[in-house]
Design a protein around this motif. Sequence first.
Motif, PDB file in Angstrom:
ATOM      1  N   ILE A 168       0.641  -1.524  -0.187  1.00  9.46           N
ATOM      2  CA  ILE A 168      -0.036  -0.499  -0.343  1.00  9.46           C
ATOM      3  C   ILE A 168       1.007   1.710  -0.168  1.00  9.46           C
ATOM      4  O   ILE A 168       1.982   1.001   0.521  1.00  9.46           O
ATOM      5  CB  ILE A 168      -1.038   0.229   0.990  1.00  9.46           C
ATOM      6  CG1 ILE A 168      -0.592   0.078   2.309  1.00  9.46           C
ATOM      7  CG2 ILE A 168      -1.876  -1.437   0.887  1.00  9.46           C
ATOM      8  CD1 ILE A 168      -0.865   0.066   3.627  1.00  9.46           C
ATOM      9  N   GLY A 169       0.376   2.581  -0.172  1.00  7.31           N
ATOM     10  CA  GLY A 169       0.966   3.569  -0.608  1.00  7.31           C
ATOM     11  C   GLY A 169       0.959   4.325  -1.351  1.00  7.31           C
ATOM     12  O   GLY A 169       0.588   3.923  -3.135  1.00  7.31           O
ATOM     13  N   ALA A 170       1.485   5.963  -1.438  1.00  8.51           N
ATOM     14  CA  ALA A 170       1.016   6.435  -3.266  1.00  8.51           C
ATOM     15  C   ALA A 170       2.755   6.195  -3.492  1.00  8.51           C
ATOM     16  O   ALA A 170       3.297   7.112  -4.176  1.00  8.51           O
ATOM     17  CB  ALA A 170       0.301   7.741  -2.898  1.00  8.51           C
ATOM     18  N   SER A 171       3.950   5.878  -2.768  1.00  5.48           N
ATOM     19  CA  SER A 171       4.918   6.691  -2.913  1.00  5.48           C
ATOM     20  C   SER A 171       5.369   5.676  -4.251  1.00  5.48           C
ATOM     21  O   SER A 171       6.255   6.491  -5.132  1.00  5.48           O
ATOM     22  CB  SER A 171       5.693   5.547  -1.945  1.00  5.48           C
ATOM     23  OG  SER A 171       5.692   5.476  -0.767  1.00  5.48           O
ATOM     24  N   ALA A 172       4.645   5.254  -5.118  1.00  2.97           N
ATOM     25  CA  ALA A 172       5.690   5.580  -6.640  1.00  2.97           C
ATOM     26  C   ALA A 172       5.238   6.191  -7.382  1.00  2.97           C
ATOM     27  O   ALA A 172       5.948   6.389  -8.726  1.00  2.97           O
ATOM     28  CB  ALA A 172       5.272   3.301  -7.345  1.00  2.97           C
ATOM     29  N   GLY A 173       3.128   6.215  -7.421  1.00  3.03           N
ATOM     30  CA  GLY A 173       3.192   7.185  -7.726  1.00  3.03           C
ATOM     31  C   GLY A 173       4.156   8.409  -7.581  1.00  3.03           C
ATOM     32  O   GLY A 173       4.572   9.354  -8.764  1.00  3.03           O
ATOM     33  N   VAL A 174       4.035   9.074  -6.541  1.00  4.64           N
ATOM     34  CA  VAL A 174       4.982   9.853  -6.158  1.00  4.64           C
ATOM     35  C   VAL A 174       6.558  10.113  -6.992  1.00  4.64           C
ATOM     36  O   VAL A 174       6.818  10.649  -7.136  1.00  4.64           O
ATOM     37  CB  VAL A 174       5.184  10.570  -5.034  1.00  4.64           C
ATOM     38  CG1 VAL A 174       6.037  11.060  -4.214  1.00  4.64           C
ATOM     39  CG2 VAL A 174       3.167  10.302  -3.891  1.00  4.64           C
ATOM     40  N   SER A 175       6.949   8.836  -6.947  1.00  4.46           N
ATOM     41  CA  SER A 175       8.212   8.673  -7.232  1.00  4.46           C
ATOM     42  C   SER A 175       8.223   9.160  -9.329  1.00  4.46           C
ATOM     43  O   SER A 175       8.912   9.261  -9.566  1.00  4.46           O
ATOM     44  CB  SER A 175       8.794   7.081  -7.207  1.00  4.46           C
ATOM     45  OG  SER A 175       9.142   6.748  -5.760  1.00  4.46           O
ATOM     46  N   ALA A 176       7.092   8.775  -9.953  1.00  6.97           N
ATOM     47  CA  ALA A 176       6.836   8.748 -11.130  1.00  6.97           C
ATOM     48  C   ALA A 176       6.797  10.557 -11.182  1.00  6.97           C
ATOM     49  O   ALA A 176       7.422  10.711 -12.660  1.00  6.97           O
ATOM     50  CB  ALA A 176       6.079   8.619 -11.373  1.00  6.97           C
TER      51      ALA A 176
END
Length: 273
Positions: A168-176
């Motif tokens: 879970i977590g928005a980190s992958a989208g934020v990394s993008a």
Amino acid sequence: MDASPDLPRQGRVPVFNMPGVVTVSIGLLLAIHAVREILLPDAWDIRLVLDLALVPSRWTTWFDPAQADAVLRAASEAGDAQFAAAREGFARYVLSEPGAYPWSFATYGLLHGSWMHVIFNSVWLAAFGSPVARRCGAWRFGLIALAGTVAGGALHVAIDPLSSSPLIGASAGVSALMAAAARFVFQPPAAGYGTQAWQLPPHRPAETVPELLRNRTAVTFLVIWLATNLLFGLITLPLGAENAAVAWDAHLGGFVVSFLMFPFVDPQARPPR
């Protein structure tokens, strides 16, 4: 005689000087976590996580049901032996509900393990999502974040296919969004602009990879980002009910895909020759 241009009177400076799509995105992440923390009974929240989080073993066994035994062995052997039985029991529960849950490659980015987790992601979303949204607009902003989220989840499943731990977590989208911003925010100022407050810099295309490699600030950012994520992959942080390792592979997947795709969605891309 005053020769300065007659500029319109500026209004009040907004408290949150962010594009609307960024403000809405952060508000949505905070609202979802608030509802989970305050309103949802525990049983409903667990059901929500099971339905929306990305569980690699669920996807793996959907493709190859023969991997079920390997998933159970991995659950019993990974981590602290004290919780082996609980992990194996959770893995059995996940395997008892077969299905690919393809939407979970995107929806896992809406959930977070704690207030610290969602606030941490929101701060980085505000910092790096804002320049991307201003340059690209709302729908391209959403496309970049979604592509990074899906790519991050896919790489996580590919690297750890037997895991039954929910991602879970928005980190992958934020990394993008970080990768997209890195393609243009470190460009040196355009010559002849910036000496007057009313001058706007010209629109310039994103830097190419060779140009980025010659940009010391951009290279420093990329090295620090990569080193930090590799470090986080080796330590645990209190991002949820219990300490958990940061999903560095999901961050990497989101970053790389966005870094490569940004020139194709950038509205200020170089015209074809």
